[in-house]
Write a protein that holds these residues in place. Structure first.
Motif, PDB file in Angstrom:
ATOM      1  N   LEU A  33       1.475   4.115  -3.110  1.00  0.00           N
ATOM      2  CA  LEU A  33       0.787   5.435  -2.686  1.00  0.00           C
ATOM      3  C   LEU A  33       1.822   6.451  -3.019  1.00  0.00           C
ATOM      4  O   LEU A  33       1.749   7.428  -3.513  1.00  0.00           O
ATOM      5  CB  LEU A  33       0.148   5.466  -1.485  1.00  0.00           C
ATOM      6  N   THR A  45      -3.704  11.255  -0.404  1.00  0.00           N
ATOM      7  CA  THR A  45      -4.785  10.126   0.362  1.00  0.00           C
ATOM      8  C   THR A  45      -5.100   8.914  -0.552  1.00  0.00           C
ATOM      9  O   THR A  45      -4.814   8.850  -1.724  1.00  0.00           O
ATOM     10  CB  THR A  45      -6.055  10.992   0.609  1.00  0.00           C
ATOM     11  N   LEU A  46      -5.777   8.043   0.139  1.00  0.00           N
ATOM     12  CA  LEU A  46      -6.175   6.842  -0.488  1.00  0.00           C
ATOM     13  C   LEU A  46      -7.209   7.202  -1.820  1.00  0.00           C
ATOM     14  O   LEU A  46      -7.317   6.725  -2.777  1.00  0.00           O
ATOM     15  CB  LEU A  46      -6.665   5.883   0.463  1.00  0.00           C
ATOM     16  N   ALA A  56      -6.795   6.369  -5.536  1.00  0.00           N
ATOM     17  CA  ALA A  56      -7.973   5.616  -6.334  1.00  0.00           C
ATOM     18  C   ALA A  56      -8.333   6.472  -7.631  1.00  0.00           C
ATOM     19  O   ALA A  56      -8.631   5.797  -8.800  1.00  0.00           O
ATOM     20  CB  ALA A  56      -9.102   5.132  -5.351  1.00  0.00           C
ATOM     21  N   VAL A  74     -12.770   5.076   3.893  1.00  0.00           N
ATOM     22  CA  VAL A  74     -11.548   5.742   4.706  1.00  0.00           C
ATOM     23  C   VAL A  74     -12.413   6.499   6.015  1.00  0.00           C
ATOM     24  O   VAL A  74     -12.049   6.257   6.988  1.00  0.00           O
ATOM     25  CB  VAL A  74     -10.839   6.857   3.933  1.00  0.00           C
ATOM     26  N   PRO A  92      -6.185   4.483   7.329  1.00  0.00           N
ATOM     27  CA  PRO A  92      -5.483   5.770   6.601  1.00  0.00           C
ATOM     28  C   PRO A  92      -4.517   6.568   7.403  1.00  0.00           C
ATOM     29  O   PRO A  92      -3.532   7.132   6.673  1.00  0.00           O
ATOM     30  CB  PRO A  92      -6.574   6.555   6.292  1.00  0.00           C
ATOM     31  N   ALA A 130      -1.273   4.853   6.939  1.00  0.00           N
ATOM     32  CA  ALA A 130      -0.946   4.969   5.541  1.00  0.00           C
ATOM     33  C   ALA A 130       0.055   6.230   5.270  1.00  0.00           C
ATOM     34  O   ALA A 130       1.039   6.300   4.491  1.00  0.00           O
ATOM     35  CB  ALA A 130      -1.524   4.516   4.613  1.00  0.00           C
ATOM     36  N   VAL A 164       0.894  -1.000  -0.131  1.00  0.00           N
ATOM     37  CA  VAL A 164      -0.057   0.063  -0.150  1.00  0.00           C
ATOM     38  C   VAL A 164       0.949   1.253  -0.088  1.00  0.00           C
ATOM     39  O   VAL A 164       0.834   2.090  -0.763  1.00  0.00           O
ATOM     40  CB  VAL A 164      -1.072  -0.092   1.241  1.00  0.00           C
ATOM     41  N   ALA A 221     -14.205   5.295  -2.144  1.00  0.00           N
ATOM     42  CA  ALA A 221     -12.916   5.241  -1.303  1.00  0.00           C
ATOM     43  C   ALA A 221     -12.999   6.181   0.045  1.00  0.00           C
ATOM     44  O   ALA A 221     -12.375   6.130   1.252  1.00  0.00           O
ATOM     45  CB  ALA A 221     -11.615   5.787  -2.250  1.00  0.00           C
TER      46      ALA A 221
END
Length: 334
Positions: free
Chosen positions: A96, A103-104, A108, A125, A323, A326, A92, A121
């Motif tokens: 990223l 951010t995720l 995406a 989150v 999150p 990450a 991940v 997404a």
């Protein structure tokens, strides 16, 4: 614990946390500072911050409670989400970081070129963050309630206010400093009792545990049961009883428990003399409770191995979905 000492300790920790967060506010100047601390956080500081996030209420208090309540096999939980950090780093965090997204949801959308995927997404989150946040607030409320006698909601409110102020004021740099401080504080809270326990053990002549020997009371001990239990006795055991045993009432009367099972009613007081064997209060099937290295229980059909693999997979994926962990990998310069 004396409530005055507890309240003083909590107040000091809150004030120091606010001051440490204010240090990040003084340094933060740009948008990059706010979101990723300008990617200038060194490995030691970042490691301490990640450790502070790891030692949350869920792991610091929750795992200890699970082990106390259900046995050492619950140690599979920290094993699972500790290894999950490595999975997060490989599958991940690295993609990223290479994508340049913060951010995720950004990742995406950039990868799939879809606003709909971004919205989905975002929902995931927020959902994951909320589910992760609730146990922390619950743990804060319980801790402050036990230590100071304050209402349950006060602990959650204090934590929410302090964290919100630190995040809004100084962003990622403030959070990094606060989490690193929390790591060293929690590590100290673990090591200081361990040091005194080792000192007490050494002062007692460093006795070695004999796990194959039956447990005995080292001194005269009185136990008041909080609930109904069934005691297993291997050899005749004489106790002083105030309450009901095997359906009969006693009042400070000596009673010899014959080998076998005995029903003891809640609120019964049992007094054991020094050297008396400790009766087993577990059910017969629970006597061979597995250690942490054996699979956890898996329901009625006993699919222990599958339950263990399922738990490990769930904690892997759960850690990958955090999150706030990450985004921590964005703060390093490399």
């Amino acid at each position: 614990m004396n409530q005055t000492y507890a309240l003083t300790a909590v107040t000091v920790v809150v004030l120091v946390t606010v001051l440490v967060g204010a240090l990040g506010l003084r340094i933060s100047r740009t948008t990059s500072d706010f979101y990723v601390a300008s990617r200038t956080v060194g490995p030691r500081l970042n490691a301490a911050a990640i450790g502070g996030e790891y030692l949350s209420a869920a792991s610091f208090l929750g795992v200890a409670g699970l082990v106390l309540l259900q046995g050492p096999e619950m140690l599979w939980y920290p094993v699972g989400y500790t290894a999950g950090y490595l999975v997060l780093l490989v599958f991940v965090a690295a993609p990223l970081r290479r994508s340049g997204a913060y951010t995720l949801p950004d990742f995406a959308e950039g990868r799939l070129q879809s606003q709909a995927v971004r919205r989905i997404a975002v929902l995931f989150v927020l959902g994951v963050g909320w589910l992760y946040l609730l146990p922390q607030l619950q743990g804060a409320g319980l801790t402050l309630e036990v230590l100071t006698g304050a209402p349950h909601w006060v602990g959650g409110l204090v934590v929410a206010c302090v964290v919100t102020a630190a995040v809004a004021a100084g962003g990622m740099r403030s959070i990094t400093f606060v989490q690193a401080f929390q790591y060293w504080l929690k590590l100290t809270a673990l090591l200081v009792p361990a040091f005194f326990l080792l000192a007490a053990w050494a002062g007692d002549g460093t006795p070695r545990a004999t796990f194959d020997a039956p447990a005995v009371f080292r001194e005269h001990t009185a136990v008041t049961l909080a609930r109904d239990v069934r005691l297993s006795v291997g050899d005749p055991l004489t106790v002083t009883v105030t309450g009901r045993v095997d359906g009969r009432a006693y009042r400070e009367a000596p009673l010899t428990l014959e080998p076998g099972r005995h029903s003891v009613q809640a609120r019964t007081r049992l007094e054991f003399t020094a050297g008396s064997a400790v009766p087993d209060s577990r059910a017969g099937a629970d006597r061979d409770t597995p250690g942490w290295s054996k699979p956890v229980s898996g329901g009625e059909r006993g699919h222990r191995l599958y339950a263990t693999y399922g738990l490990i997979l769930a904690t892997f994926l759960g850690t990958m979905g955090l999150p706030h962990v990450a985004v921590r990998f964005y703060t390093s310069p490399d």
